[in-house]
Design a protein around this motif. Sequence first.
Motif, mmCIF file in Angstrom:
data_model
loop_
_atom_site.group_PDB
_atom_site.id
_atom_site.type_symbol
_atom_site.label_atom_id
_atom_site.label_comp_id
_atom_site.label_asym_id
_atom_site.label_seq_id
_atom_site.Cartn_x
_atom_site.Cartn_y
_atom_site.Cartn_z
ATOM 1 N N GLN A 185 0.822 -1.210 0.000
ATOM 2 C CA GLN A 185 0.000 0.000 0.000
ATOM 3 C C GLN A 185 0.859 1.264 0.000
ATOM 4 O O GLN A 185 0.461 2.294 -0.541
ATOM 5 C CB GLN A 185 -0.947 0.008 1.204
ATOM 6 N N LEU A 186 2.041 1.182 0.612
ATOM 7 C CA LEU A 186 2.960 2.328 0.582
ATOM 8 C C LEU A 186 3.333 2.672 -0.852
ATOM 9 O O LEU A 186 3.324 3.838 -1.255
ATOM 10 C CB LEU A 186 4.228 2.013 1.378
ATOM 11 N N TYR A 187 3.652 1.645 -1.610
ATOM 12 C CA TYR A 187 4.062 1.859 -3.000
ATOM 13 C C TYR A 187 2.887 2.362 -3.828
ATOM 14 O O TYR A 187 3.041 3.265 -4.658
ATOM 15 C CB TYR A 187 4.596 0.548 -3.588
ATOM 16 N N ILE A 188 1.724 1.802 -3.597
ATOM 17 C CA ILE A 188 0.524 2.240 -4.324
ATOM 18 C C ILE A 188 0.229 3.702 -4.018
ATOM 19 O O ILE A 188 -0.113 4.486 -4.920
ATOM 20 C CB ILE A 188 -0.663 1.329 -3.959
ATOM 21 N N GLN A 189 0.368 4.098 -2.762
ATOM 22 C CA GLN A 189 0.162 5.496 -2.392
ATOM 23 C C GLN A 189 1.175 6.407 -3.080
ATOM 24 O O GLN A 189 0.835 7.515 -3.523
ATOM 25 C CB GLN A 189 0.250 5.662 -0.877
ATOM 26 N N ALA A 190 2.418 5.955 -3.178
ATOM 27 C CA ALA A 190 3.448 6.746 -3.860
ATOM 28 C C ALA A 190 3.097 6.917 -5.332
ATOM 29 O O ALA A 190 3.238 8.016 -5.894
ATOM 30 C CB ALA A 190 4.807 6.074 -3.714
ATOM 31 N N CYS A 191 2.627 5.861 -5.958
ATOM 32 C CA CYS A 191 2.231 5.934 -7.371
ATOM 33 C C CYS A 191 1.043 6.882 -7.549
ATOM 34 O O CYS A 191 0.999 7.671 -8.505
ATOM 35 C CB CYS A 191 1.888 4.549 -7.902
ATOM 36 N N GLN A 192 0.094 6.810 -6.641
ATOM 37 C CA GLN A 192 -1.061 7.709 -6.710
ATOM 38 C C GLN A 192 -0.618 9.155 -6.599
ATOM 39 O O GLN A 192 -1.130 10.028 -7.308
ATOM 40 C CB GLN A 192 -2.058 7.353 -5.611
ATOM 41 N N ALA A 193 0.337 9.429 -5.718
ATOM 42 C CA ALA A 193 0.837 10.798 -5.554
ATOM 43 C C ALA A 193 1.539 11.286 -6.817
ATOM 44 O O ALA A 193 1.479 12.475 -7.151
ATOM 45 C CB ALA A 193 1.781 10.875 -4.353
ATOM 46 N N GLN A 200 3.416 1.201 -14.448
ATOM 47 C CA GLN A 200 4.216 2.150 -15.243
ATOM 48 C C GLN A 200 5.489 2.573 -14.514
ATOM 49 O O GLN A 200 6.165 3.488 -14.957
ATOM 50 C CB GLN A 200 3.399 3.410 -15.545
ATOM 51 N N THR A 201 5.793 1.917 -13.400
ATOM 52 C CA THR A 201 6.899 2.375 -12.562
ATOM 53 C C THR A 201 7.966 1.302 -12.373
ATOM 54 O O THR A 201 7.697 0.106 -12.459
ATOM 55 C CB THR A 201 6.398 2.781 -11.169
ATOM 56 N N LEU A 202 9.160 1.770 -12.057
ATOM 57 C CA LEU A 202 10.251 0.904 -11.618
ATOM 58 C C LEU A 202 10.617 1.276 -10.189
ATOM 59 O O LEU A 202 10.603 2.457 -9.828
ATOM 60 C CB LEU A 202 11.486 1.074 -12.508
ATOM 61 N N MET A 203 10.953 0.273 -9.387
ATOM 62 C CA MET A 203 11.459 0.511 -8.040
ATOM 63 C C MET A 203 12.946 0.243 -8.022
ATOM 64 O O MET A 203 13.412 -0.803 -8.502
ATOM 65 C CB MET A 203 10.768 -0.417 -7.034
ATOM 66 N N TRP A 208 15.572 -5.933 0.801
ATOM 67 C CA TRP A 208 14.532 -6.914 0.508
ATOM 68 C C TRP A 208 13.162 -6.246 0.566
ATOM 69 O O TRP A 208 12.284 -6.522 -0.258
ATOM 70 C CB TRP A 208 14.622 -8.050 1.522
ATOM 71 N N GLY A 209 12.958 -5.355 1.559
ATOM 72 C CA GLY A 209 11.669 -4.692 1.706
ATOM 73 C C GLY A 209 11.294 -3.859 0.493
ATOM 74 O O GLY A 209 10.126 -3.842 0.076
ATOM 75 N N ASP A 210 12.262 -3.159 -0.094
ATOM 76 C CA ASP A 210 11.999 -2.359 -1.292
ATOM 77 C C ASP A 210 11.492 -3.244 -2.426
ATOM 78 O O ASP A 210 10.505 -2.926 -3.096
ATOM 79 C CB ASP A 210 13.289 -1.659 -1.760
ATOM 80 N N ILE A 211 12.191 -4.346 -2.635
ATOM 81 C CA ILE A 211 11.881 -5.223 -3.766
ATOM 82 C C ILE A 211 10.538 -5.932 -3.568
ATOM 83 O O ILE A 211 9.692 -5.959 -4.476
ATOM 84 C CB ILE A 211 13.002 -6.268 -3.964
ATOM 85 N N GLN A 212 10.332 -6.492 -2.386
ATOM 86 C CA GLN A 212 9.091 -7.218 -2.113
ATOM 87 C C GLN A 212 7.883 -6.283 -2.158
ATOM 88 O O GLN A 212 6.822 -6.654 -2.659
ATOM 89 C CB GLN A 212 9.178 -7.911 -0.759
ATOM 90 N N MET A 213 8.029 -5.086 -1.638
ATOM 91 C CA MET A 213 6.952 -4.102 -1.656
ATOM 92 C C MET A 213 6.513 -3.798 -3.082
ATOM 93 O O MET A 213 5.321 -3.818 -3.402
ATOM 94 C CB MET A 213 7.417 -2.820 -0.965
ATOM 95 N N ALA A 214 7.484 -3.516 -3.944
ATOM 96 C CA ALA A 214 7.170 -3.147 -5.329
ATOM 97 C C ALA A 214 6.587 -4.324 -6.099
ATOM 98 O O ALA A 214 5.648 -4.158 -6.884
ATOM 99 C CB ALA A 214 8.421 -2.615 -6.022
ATOM 100 N N ALA A 216 4.851 -6.804 -4.874
ATOM 101 C CA ALA A 216 3.485 -7.039 -4.398
ATOM 102 C C ALA A 216 2.519 -5.984 -4.922
ATOM 103 O O ALA A 216 1.323 -6.250 -5.073
ATOM 104 C CB ALA A 216 3.458 -7.063 -2.868
ATOM 105 N N ALA A 217 3.045 -4.800 -5.218
ATOM 106 C CA ALA A 217 2.208 -3.716 -5.750
ATOM 107 C C ALA A 217 2.078 -3.784 -7.273
ATOM 108 O O ALA A 217 1.457 -2.925 -7.874
ATOM 109 C CB ALA A 217 2.783 -2.363 -5.339
ATOM 110 N N LYS A 218 2.692 -4.805 -7.893
ATOM 111 C CA LYS A 218 2.619 -5.015 -9.344
ATOM 112 C C LYS A 218 3.380 -3.950 -10.134
ATOM 113 O O LYS A 218 2.958 -3.524 -11.217
ATOM 114 C CB LYS A 218 1.168 -5.066 -9.827
#
Length: 253
Positions: A185-193, A200-203, A208-214, A216-218
């Motif tokens: 949800q953190l990543y999704i919120q960042a994309c929404q902002a 359409q994004t790259l992380m 590990w947290g950065d990679i898994q978060m992105a 999971a957010a597709k």
Amino acid sequence: MSSSDLTIACQGLKFNKIAAIIFDKDGTLENSLPFWREVAIQRARLIDAQIPGVGEPLLMAFGIQDNAIDTAGLMAVGSRQENEIAAAAYIAETGRSWHEARKIARQAFDEISQSKYLIKNPESAPLFPEVIETLQSFKSEGLKLGILSADSTQGVEEFVTNHKLQDYIQLSMGVDGKLLKPDPQLYIQACQALKVAPEQTLMVGDSWGDIQMAKAAKAAGTIAVIRHQGSVSLPGDVTIFSLSEIQILSDSN
């Protein structure tokens, strides 16, 4: 070519229709691990002065061993909230109530963060050498650029200001509430902002947290950055050692 049509290439892998890149901060853009190592040592010393014997276990909990910081340890990748709770847990093991343990940890963390002898700035935590040139290149091609860090939003904003990155970074986002990495949800919120879809994004991150978060957010892709010798391997789509390895392909490519 619009920003949403950009193709990003890295280590022979291509990511199509990219509109934005979201970066982690510490360890990805900023060479801050030596600074955080010192912060961890000072926090442990201060708490140990009040509760003798707890300092050494605290250092291990923070990921500090033999005066070196574990790049995958709590201090390197965790938020202040996570580090503070870990410290409180060790304090509570000495017989203090949870309320008292949380208070002792919070006061120690506050005292160190306010110390005039331990200040995070471009001298104590410099940018990695290629960062400015890379961000300039990405921005000139129309990519939206954001930062999503385990630091507080205030800490991210101060980082952007201190390093004069306002012309490049369109989103300065940290962890201020209950959501922590790797919650997608953190990543999704960042994309929404940024007004882009995760697809359409790259992380780009070093944990590990950065990679898994992105993932999971597709997100369209994940790029793992290895900055320090001995760093653990990460499950990114591709692994790099410098941001300069990320290239935008022109029509002719």
